[in-house]
Design an enzyme around this catalytic site. Structure first.
Site, PDB file in Angstrom:
ATOM      1  CD  GLU A 119      21.418  21.554  21.006  1.00 35.28           C
ATOM      2  OE1 GLU A 119      22.164  20.519  20.289  1.00 35.28           O
ATOM      3  OE2 GLU A 119      20.573  21.136  21.881  1.00 35.28           O
ATOM      4  CG  HIS A 238      18.602  14.552  14.591  1.00 37.31           C
ATOM      5  ND1 HIS A 238      19.296  15.058  13.760  1.00 37.31           N
ATOM      6  CD2 HIS A 238      19.041  15.203  15.567  1.00 37.31           C
ATOM      7  CE1 HIS A 238      20.108  16.269  14.015  1.00 37.31           C
ATOM      8  NE2 HIS A 238      19.798  16.130  15.320  1.00 37.31           N
ATOM      9  NE  ARG A 284      16.551  18.028  16.627  1.00 39.73           N
ATOM     10  CZ  ARG A 284      17.113  17.459  17.770  1.00 39.73           C
ATOM     11  NH1 ARG A 284      16.515  16.369  18.390  1.00 39.73           N
ATOM     12  NH2 ARG A 284      18.271  17.992  18.265  1.00 39.73           N
ATOM     13  CG  HIS A 343      17.236  11.841  17.494  1.00 40.48           C
ATOM     14  ND1 HIS A 343      18.533  11.559  17.448  1.00 40.48           N
ATOM     15  CD2 HIS A 343      17.268  12.936  18.230  1.00 40.48           C
ATOM     16  CE1 HIS A 343      19.438  12.192  18.377  1.00 40.48           C
ATOM     17  NE2 HIS A 343      18.621  13.052  18.781  1.00 40.48           N
ATOM     18  NE  ARG A 378      14.513  15.426  21.994  1.00 45.81           N
ATOM     19  CZ  ARG A 378      16.019  15.496  21.840  1.00 45.81           C
ATOM     20  NH1 ARG A 378      16.816  15.464  22.862  1.00 45.81           N
ATOM     21  NH2 ARG A 378      16.528  14.849  20.862  1.00 45.81           N
TER      22      ARG A 378
HETATM   23  C1  FAD Z   1      23.035  10.333  19.016  1.00 49.87           C
HETATM   24  C2  FAD Z   1      21.931  10.796  19.967  1.00 49.87           C
HETATM   25  C3  FAD Z   1      22.452  12.219  20.475  1.00 49.87           C
HETATM   26  C4  FAD Z   1      21.544  12.815  21.261  1.00 49.87           C
HETATM   27  N1  FAD Z   1      21.669  14.167  21.863  1.00 49.87           N
HETATM   28  C5  FAD Z   1      21.155  14.826  22.715  1.00 49.87           C
HETATM   29  C6  FAD Z   1      21.482  15.993  23.436  1.00 49.87           C
HETATM   30  O1  FAD Z   1      22.494  16.527  22.837  1.00 49.87           O
HETATM   31  N2  FAD Z   1      20.741  16.413  24.690  1.00 49.87           N
HETATM   32  C7  FAD Z   1      19.668  15.599  24.938  1.00 49.87           C
HETATM   33  O2  FAD Z   1      19.014  16.128  25.913  1.00 49.87           O
HETATM   34  N3  FAD Z   1      19.261  14.424  24.554  1.00 49.87           N
HETATM   35  C8  FAD Z   1      19.916  14.038  23.627  1.00 49.87           C
HETATM   36  N4  FAD Z   1      19.702  12.890  22.832  1.00 49.87           N
HETATM   37  C9  FAD Z   1      18.536  11.997  23.522  1.00 49.87           C
HETATM   38  C10 FAD Z   1      19.027  11.506  24.859  1.00 49.87           C
HETATM   39  O3  FAD Z   1      20.333  11.150  24.686  1.00 49.87           O
HETATM   40  C11 FAD Z   1      18.002  10.462  25.564  1.00 49.87           C
HETATM   41  O4  FAD Z   1      16.921  10.643  25.400  1.00 49.87           O
HETATM   42  C12 FAD Z   1      18.349  10.054  26.970  1.00 49.87           C
HETATM   43  O5  FAD Z   1      19.945   9.540  27.053  1.00 49.87           O
HETATM   44  C13 FAD Z   1      17.702   8.863  27.233  1.00 49.87           C
HETATM   45  O6  FAD Z   1      18.258   8.561  28.596  1.00 49.87           O
HETATM   46  P1  FAD Z   1      17.711   6.967  29.127  1.00 49.87           P
HETATM   47  O7  FAD Z   1      18.568   6.958  30.421  1.00 49.87           O
HETATM   48  O8  FAD Z   1      16.207   7.026  29.339  1.00 49.87           O
HETATM   49  O9  FAD Z   1      17.859   5.939  28.133  1.00 49.87           O
HETATM   50  P2  FAD Z   1      19.542   5.427  27.441  1.00 49.87           P
HETATM   51  O10 FAD Z   1      20.627   6.250  27.964  1.00 49.87           O
HETATM   52  O11 FAD Z   1      19.013   5.051  26.151  1.00 49.87           O
HETATM   53  O12 FAD Z   1      19.455   4.016  28.458  1.00 49.87           O
HETATM   54  C14 FAD Z   1      18.657   3.181  28.351  1.00 49.87           C
HETATM   55  C15 FAD Z   1      19.375   1.849  29.071  1.00 49.87           C
HETATM   56  O13 FAD Z   1      18.277   0.782  29.350  1.00 49.87           O
HETATM   57  C16 FAD Z   1      19.019  -0.415  28.705  1.00 49.87           C
HETATM   58  N5  FAD Z   1      18.137  -1.243  28.392  1.00 49.87           N
HETATM   59  C17 FAD Z   1      17.413  -1.279  27.128  1.00 49.87           C
HETATM   60  N6  FAD Z   1      16.438  -2.388  27.129  1.00 49.87           N
HETATM   61  C18 FAD Z   1      16.594  -3.042  28.288  1.00 49.87           C
HETATM   62  C19 FAD Z   1      15.949  -4.227  28.838  1.00 49.87           C
HETATM   63  N7  FAD Z   1      15.287  -4.950  28.412  1.00 49.87           N
HETATM   64  N8  FAD Z   1      16.635  -4.692  30.235  1.00 49.87           N
HETATM   65  C20 FAD Z   1      17.478  -3.895  30.861  1.00 49.87           C
HETATM   66  N9  FAD Z   1      18.128  -2.603  30.274  1.00 49.87           N
HETATM   67  C21 FAD Z   1      17.688  -2.594  29.199  1.00 49.87           C
HETATM   68  C22 FAD Z   1      20.075   0.179  27.813  1.00 49.87           C
HETATM   69  O14 FAD Z   1      21.225  -0.852  27.676  1.00 49.87           O
HETATM   70  C23 FAD Z   1      20.479   1.405  28.579  1.00 49.87           C
HETATM   71  O15 FAD Z   1      21.562   1.030  29.460  1.00 49.87           O
HETATM   72  C24 FAD Z   1      20.199  12.096  21.839  1.00 49.87           C
HETATM   73  C25 FAD Z   1      20.296  10.760  21.781  1.00 49.87           C
HETATM   74  C26 FAD Z   1      20.875  10.323  20.478  1.00 49.87           C
HETATM   75  C27 FAD Z   1      20.763   8.909  20.056  1.00 49.87           C
END
Ligand code: FAD
Length: 531
Positions: A119, A238, A284, A343, A378
């Site tokens: 990437e 993004h 990016r 993003h 990032r």
């Molecule tokens: C389309 C897309 C593609 C991506 N591709 C990549 C990639 O290839 N590689 C990479 O490293 N990163 C990638 N990213 C970034 C990465 O996916 C995220 O930064 C990472 O998944 C965040 O993980 P997380 O567990 O912190 O949050 P999330 O996976 O967003 O989880 C958050 C959780 O909190 C919950 N939540 C929200 N508000 C509340 C609340 N008030 N009370 C209780 N629960 C709540 C949500 O429902 C969810 O369950 C991508 C992001 C997107 C959107």
């Protein structure tokens, strides 16, 4: 619906959010008891499940975690925390092994070695992936199966956290509500250790790749409780969200450009080579701004995969192909219309090496946190890595405090999925939410300036004061929006994801992280009224 008492007890740790950060922490805490709150059924509503690229880890021949750390620092535009970059990248292989052990079917060659993707801004092939662009979905599927069979993990679905509860300055749990139920009293879930893993804030923007429920709740909640926030101004846009009517906008992964796809405008002109030596594989923020500027002058922008991939896109990038085909775009014969979209949030709740926030009793991981790894921008595929590395560190830290105990019976909260989804739509379509998202995209977006940011702060204050339904959830959103806009106004330079038209160059005076409390952000917002 079952009725429930207003206070519930999570015997050990309480994890708010069920993306990769939250669920990985829960698994690492096993067999210690833990309760995980998820607004949606597991797997839905999390950015993690939408990740297309994969997880960055230096596993290839000739690669090293040090080289990975250097690329991370280079992408972060001068303000990555060196020690954090070195230590996180050094832990990558161990965490990938955890994910593989828990059933993630990573792409491998005939000899069982990981097949590594490339990437932008990585100096080596080091993206561990699944079936081309299915990493997030496959990782989450495997992790969820593991969570479901781990007796020490209690998952409560259909519940959303609103506020952190504090006792004598220590976080002692959260106030929350069943999703879709705005009228009953909030429930207080008391816990000995609270882990906030509720994701980033892309959904605060009108054009975003993030799931609708990921819109700054975590940062808003923590800031309202008094936690220090770091680097909130740094939002990554993004460059290639697919331009359809869909909200959120589906993503066309950067790996497509890694495979040779090019950006063209509606005149068929390829514009990136004139802007950066790496053309479409430039950092990016540079590609996002180039696309933004094309659109500003009335052009449309397309990602052209025809030459590079032809029909192979259908098999090698099945997720992207499906998004296109669903929108009536045939990526084999036509270029894909794209637009920049909010993003990823580099900033968040400030944490130390063990994921501890400035508030005792509160740990934060995943996109909700700011560890210092990402700096101003990032590096691709470093966020899933950060989520698992800090999930493991937090589990170790909490594990040292918490005795392992059996779970006591817990009164469940019944989930009505249809009602929950309706509630989500209502909140998403509320005029006040739509207006807030528009303000963020128009005035706190890819390019910013003092006048626009001051206007944004005034409008956010107005929306907060006058929204017809100022719920706590909405207050969390306006709080996060205020922090981003206030910090963007204060940083009078351009760096990484933060670009100021009125200060287009980086300044050595600003080559550092910023910290901000909600009081400071509100003072800046108040000051904006004078203009
Ligand atoms: C389309 C897309 C593609 C991506 N591709 C990549 C990639 O290839 N590689 C990479 O490293 N990163 C990638 N990213 C970034 C990465 O996916 C995220 O930064 C990472 O998944 C965040 O993980 P997380 O567990 O912190 O949050 P999330 O996976 O967003 O989880 C958050 C959780 O909190 C919950 N939540 C929200 N508000 C509340 C609340 N008030 N009370 C209780 N629960 C709540 C949500 O429902 C969810 O369950 C991508 C992001 C997107 C959107």
């Amino acid at each position: 619906m079952t009725a429930f008492d207003n206070t519930l007890y999570a015997d050990g740790a309480l994890i708010v959010g069920a993306g990769l950060a939250g669920l990985f922490t829960a698994l690492k805490l096993a067999p210690r008891p833990v309760t995980v709150l998820s607004p949606k059924p597991l797997g839905l509503g999390a950015s993690s499940a939408w990740a297309q690229g994969g997880v960055a880890a230096a596993m290839g021949e000739g690669d090293s975690s040090h080289a990975h750390a250097q690329d991370t620092e280079m992408a972060g535009a001068g303000i990555v925390d060196h020690g954090i970059a070195e230590s996180v990248t050094a832990e990558a292989v161990a965490r990938i092994e955890d994910l593989a052990r828990w059933g993630t079917p990573f792409d491998r060659d005939d000899f069982g070695n990981f097949e590594l993707g490339r990437e932008a801004a990585h100096s080596a092939n080091r993206i561990v992936k699944v079936e081309g662009d299915r990493a997030g979905a496959a990782i989450m599927q495997a992790i969820i199966a593991q969570v479901r069979k781990t007796a020490s993990i209690r998952v409560v679905e259909g519940i959303t956290a609103l506020s952190l509860a504090r006792d004598n300055g220590r976080v002692v749990g959260v106030y929350c509500r069943r999703l879709g139920d705005r009228y009953s009293e909030p429930v207080f879930i008391r816990a000995r250790a609270t882990v906030l893993a509720a994701g980033g804030l892309g959904g605060l923007y009108a054009v975003t790749t993030n799931p609708p429920g990921v819109r700054g709740h975590a940062m808003g909640m923590a800031a309202r409780a008094g936690a220090l926030i770091a680097d909130p101004e740094f939002v990554q846009f993004h460059p290639t969200a697919i331009l359809t009517q869909a909200d959120p906008a589906p993503l066309a992964t950067e790996a497509l450009r890694g495979e040779g796809a090019i950006l063209i405008n509606d005149l068929g002109e390829r514009f990136m080579p004139a802007i950066h030596v790496d053309a479409e594989l430039a950092p990016r923020d540079i590609v996002a701004r180039a696309n933004f500027r094309q659109i500003q002058v009335g052009r449309r922008v397309f990602l052209d995969t025809r030459q590079a991939l032809g029909r192979d896109i259908l098999t090698r990038f099945p997720t992207v192909s499906k998004y296109c085909l669903d929108a009536g775009i045939d990526p084999v014969s036509a270029p894909i219309p794209v637009t920049p979209a909010a993003h990823f949030h580099m900033g968040g709740v400030k944490v130390n090496d063990y994921g501890r926030s400035s508030l005792p009793g509160l740990w934060v991981c995943g996109e909700a946190s700011c560890t210092g790894l990402h700096g101003a921008n990032r590096l691709a595929s470093n966020s899933l890595l950060e989520a698992v590395v800090y999930g493991a560190r937090i589990a170790e830290d909490i594990g040292g405090l918490e005795p392992a105990r059996d779970l006591a019976p817990f009164k469940g909260i019944e989930w009505d999925e249809a009602e929950g989804n309706r509630a989500e739509d209502v909140l998403r379509n509320t005029v006040a939410v739509q207006q807030l998202r528009r303000v963020m995209t128009d005035l706190v977006g890819v390019e910013r300036d003092a006048e626009g940011l001051q206007q944004a702060l005034r409008q956010i204050a107005h929306l907060e004061a006058h929204a017809e339904q100022v719920t706590t959830a909405y207050l969390n959103m306006t709080t996060s929006a205020t922090l981003v806009a206030a910090a963007a106004l204060r940083r009078t330079e351009s760096r990484g994801g933060h670009f100021r038209r009125d200060y287009p160059e980086p300044s050595p005076d600003w080559e550092h992280h910023t910290e901000m409390s909600l009081d400071e952000a509100l003072a800046i917002r108040e000051g904006a009224k004078a203009y």
